[in-house]
Design a protein around this motif. Structure first.
Motif, mmCIF file in Angstrom:
data_model
loop_
_atom_site.group_PDB
_atom_site.id
_atom_site.type_symbol
_atom_site.label_atom_id
_atom_site.label_comp_id
_atom_site.label_asym_id
_atom_site.label_seq_id
_atom_site.Cartn_x
_atom_site.Cartn_y
_atom_site.Cartn_z
ATOM 1 N N ALA A 64 31.400 -16.232 39.395
ATOM 2 C CA ALA A 64 30.039 -15.542 38.520
ATOM 3 C C ALA A 64 30.318 -14.220 38.184
ATOM 4 C CB ALA A 64 29.738 -15.821 40.239
ATOM 5 N N ALA A 65 31.585 -13.350 38.441
ATOM 6 C CA ALA A 65 30.946 -11.980 38.924
ATOM 7 C C ALA A 65 31.418 -11.711 37.272
ATOM 8 C CB ALA A 65 32.257 -11.394 39.504
ATOM 9 N N ARG B 269 25.531 -24.784 39.789
ATOM 10 C CA ARG B 269 24.847 -26.219 39.561
ATOM 11 C C ARG B 269 25.001 -26.344 37.706
ATOM 12 N NH1 ARG B 269 20.408 -22.710 41.857
ATOM 13 N NH2 ARG B 269 20.035 -21.176 40.130
ATOM 14 N N ALA B 270 25.815 -25.421 37.620
ATOM 15 C CA ALA B 270 26.484 -25.383 36.172
ATOM 16 C C ALA B 270 27.690 -26.589 36.522
ATOM 17 C CB ALA B 270 27.118 -24.495 35.203
ATOM 18 N N LYS C 190 27.403 -23.989 28.843
ATOM 19 C CA LYS C 190 28.918 -24.110 27.706
ATOM 20 C C LYS C 190 29.519 -22.364 27.933
ATOM 21 C CE LYS C 190 29.593 -24.740 22.665
ATOM 22 N NZ LYS C 190 29.131 -24.849 21.606
ATOM 23 N N ARG C 191 28.513 -22.174 28.201
ATOM 24 C CA ARG C 191 29.324 -20.778 27.953
ATOM 25 C C ARG C 191 29.824 -20.729 29.882
ATOM 26 N NH1 ARG C 191 25.752 -15.227 29.564
ATOM 27 N NH2 ARG C 191 27.803 -13.928 30.756
ATOM 28 N N ILE C 192 29.511 -20.966 30.927
ATOM 29 C CA ILE C 192 30.110 -20.750 32.060
ATOM 30 C C ILE C 192 31.407 -21.753 31.583
ATOM 31 C CG2 ILE C 192 29.625 -21.385 34.345
ATOM 32 C CD1 ILE C 192 27.555 -21.142 34.247
ATOM 33 N N LEU C 193 30.929 -23.016 31.334
ATOM 34 C CA LEU C 193 32.647 -24.035 31.293
ATOM 35 C C LEU C 193 33.509 -23.151 29.974
ATOM 36 C CD1 LEU C 193 31.143 -27.337 30.642
ATOM 37 C CD2 LEU C 193 31.973 -26.479 32.792
ATOM 38 N N GLU D 21 34.512 -20.304 30.356
ATOM 39 C CA GLU D 21 35.199 -18.988 30.491
ATOM 40 C C GLU D 21 35.766 -19.465 32.377
ATOM 41 O OE1 GLU D 21 34.584 -16.053 29.966
ATOM 42 O OE2 GLU D 21 35.385 -14.679 31.658
ATOM 43 N N ALA D 22 34.877 -20.563 32.363
ATOM 44 C CA ALA D 22 36.008 -21.210 33.826
ATOM 45 C C ALA D 22 37.471 -21.608 33.220
ATOM 46 C CB ALA D 22 34.975 -22.294 34.324
ATOM 47 N N GLU D 23 37.221 -22.150 32.018
ATOM 48 C CA GLU D 23 38.794 -22.789 30.996
ATOM 49 C C GLU D 23 39.341 -21.248 31.086
ATOM 50 O OE1 GLU D 23 39.574 -25.615 30.477
ATOM 51 O OE2 GLU D 23 41.381 -25.401 29.185
ATOM 52 N N ARG D 24 38.598 -20.634 30.711
ATOM 53 C CA ARG D 24 39.611 -19.414 30.451
ATOM 54 C C ARG D 24 40.154 -18.517 31.504
ATOM 55 N NH1 ARG D 24 40.128 -13.805 29.582
ATOM 56 N NH2 ARG D 24 37.553 -13.896 30.405
#
Lengths: 348, 348
Positions: free
Chosen positions: B13-14, B25-26, B39-42, B44-47
């Motif tokens: 999140a940071a 939620r995402a 999409k953006r969150i996923l 970044e999570a992947e990265r």
């Protein structure tokens, strides 16, 4: 009898007409909630029999405070009196309890894929750290645990490359010591009983066996290496094979001591006596073998201490993970085992 | 090597400059989050290598999808080749896996209080349901589990009152059958070897023993009941006591079969032979005892099936809990065991 359902935070909040987040903050003693509100929430929680869910606490602390030890339950092994894990757990569990951690053993049934079993447990974060046993020569679980930065210790060595902590019994040392002992007694043809799995200790034991032969000036003969499918019956099979050989070996070295039970039985049926007609050395001094006559020459380890050491190692991994430190200090430790001479070996 | 720390939801999140709740939620595919943000969150999570924490999922579903089996690891037991639990786990684990549950064994070390150990595991919600073993005559763990509405099965019967599910071996039946068999062989003085713990099966076995005596028209003699502290060495102790008796019993019945190992040894030292000089009946047919000569008369149970039945029972408890139904259908099941005549008993 009407069995009431467990009251969750959702229901508690609904009863109070409050947001779940407010109730959550109150349960966690956070300052955002006024003392009056907090008091009211706690009273209602008490009345309804609500108790904070560990999973909720885990979400905040990111921790389960549990260490998982994976273990295969193969009927074949268990039926052979494989008490290794229970004795190990005694020391491991006590050590973890001292620092507020629980030990959970995750038994993998024989019809399950051991790798998928571990991946699933990691994915579900069943524990904060893992100890994997039955380590294979090439063990993809190690890569998986490393990939997901899960603290772990491999209980067994492996050819899988990479920095990670590992603890193992001295399979190589036991095999080498045994061969040299048998060679000193005059044995030149030594049968080696391994298991049929791809467990790495099969390879390490074989390497130690070869080193021992070399140091004793004896030739290695591939035909004297048997891979046996089970423990007790594997010993029986080994003895049958030996009895059918033209140039019969005079000694046998076993990677697993319960094999000796079947070996003794088969020799007895043939009118032969361990120690007199065939020198036998088992692996670990095992109480299950205590009643074999003649007593089995084997190697001693204090499994409670070994379990305690394993506990220290996984705690160190958890600490390092928490600190996020640079790591160049992974421990790979091999525990020596002490020869306990029995009456099952001797002059050729 | 630089070991990266696990990326948690907070850090993710940071990195994104978003609220944790949005990220959460995402990750859970909730409609409050726009497809673009998700999409953006996923990405970044992947990265960053973030993976959703199971504890987070648990908070929402209120479930760990795990069943815990508690077990004592007492060195005394483990050193006696107590392989009961591993064989049981095989069937239990497979049955649970079929419905998407994991089995975790929680080993309680001998220096820990078994009740506190269970309370702590329940408080921490380490699992959705519990199976308690080593059930005591009066077992406060049963009350605790009931109080907190935790689904459970007692692996062993108890005098503790209340409706709950229990599964046990037929200790009473085995004792009664054994006594009647020995009485038919002409034995009138039968020594009974129990363990020293307050485990309920001691009482059940004694009750079956008395019933057997009564049906055979034999008198009960309190002096012939021994409570032994360990397994193998307990059998040794039992034989020593027997040898010192003026009016020596001609038969011995053991609640735990590995006692037979020590008993055989002590008799051998005294120049006596089981089956000839003393009739012996053990409890469970145990592979560890397979190599005793003469073969031990004991009782057979398929532990894999028994474990599978235990799995069915705990799943039924979980189902009932989920439904919150009225309960009057608690199962208390006693599993029969089949006599396997050996050569360790016979005419008095």
């Amino acid at each position: 009898m009407k069995k009431p359902r467990t009251v969750g935070i959702r229901e508690l909040a609904a009863h109070l007409g409050m947001a779940i987040s407010t109730v959550s903050r109150a349960m966690n003693d956070r300052s955002e909630v006024s003392p009056e509100t907090r008091k009211r929430i706690l009273a209602e929680a008490e009345r309804l029999g609500y108790r904070p869910n560990q999973s909720g606490r885990s979400l905040r602390s990111g921790s389960t405070k549990a260490v998982a030890l994976t273990m295969r339950t193969d009927i074949g092994r268990t039926m052979s009196g494989e008490t290794f894990f229970m004795a190990l757990s005694e020391g491991l569990q006590s050590t973890l309890a001292n620092v507020g951690y629980d030990l959970m053993i995750l038994p993998c049934a024989s019809d399950q894929d051991e790798n998928e079993f571990l991946y699933r447990a990691v994915d579900r974060r069943l524990a904060d750290a893992f100890i994997i046993s039955n380590v294979q020569r090439i063990d993809p679980r190690i890569d998986y645990l490393r990939k997901w930065h899960m603290p772990f210790v491999a209980l067994g060595s492996s050819e899988t490359k990479g920095d990670y902590a590992a603890l193992d019994l001295d399979f190589a040392g036991v095999a080498e010591t045994s061969v040299r002992r048998l060679a000193t007694q005059g044995h030149q043809r030594i049968l080696l009983g391994l298991t049929a799995q791809e467990t790495n200790n099969n390879y390490v034991f074989l390497a130690g066996f070869k080193t021992g032969l070399e140091k004793a000036g004896l030739a290695f003969d591939e035909r004297l290496v048997l891979r046996l499918h089970d423990r007790i019956s594997g010993g029986y099979e080994l003895a049958s094979t030996l009895l059918a050989m033209d140039d019969r070996p005079t000694a046998a070295l076993l990677i697993q001591e319960t094999m000796a039970m079947g070996l003794y039985q088969r020799l007895g049926e043939a009118g032969l006596q361990p120690g007199k007609d065939l020198a036998v050395i088992g692996f670990r001094e095992n109480p299950v073998c205590r009643y074999l006559t003649p007593s089995l020459t084997s190697f001693r380890i204090d499994l409670k201490q070994y379990g305690a050491r394993l506990g220290e190692m996984i705690i160190a991994e958890l600490d390092a993970e928490a600190k996020g430190a640079d790591r160049s200090d992974f421990v790979h430790e091999v525990w020596p085992m002490e020869l306990v001479p029995g009456k099952s070996d001797g002059a050729a």
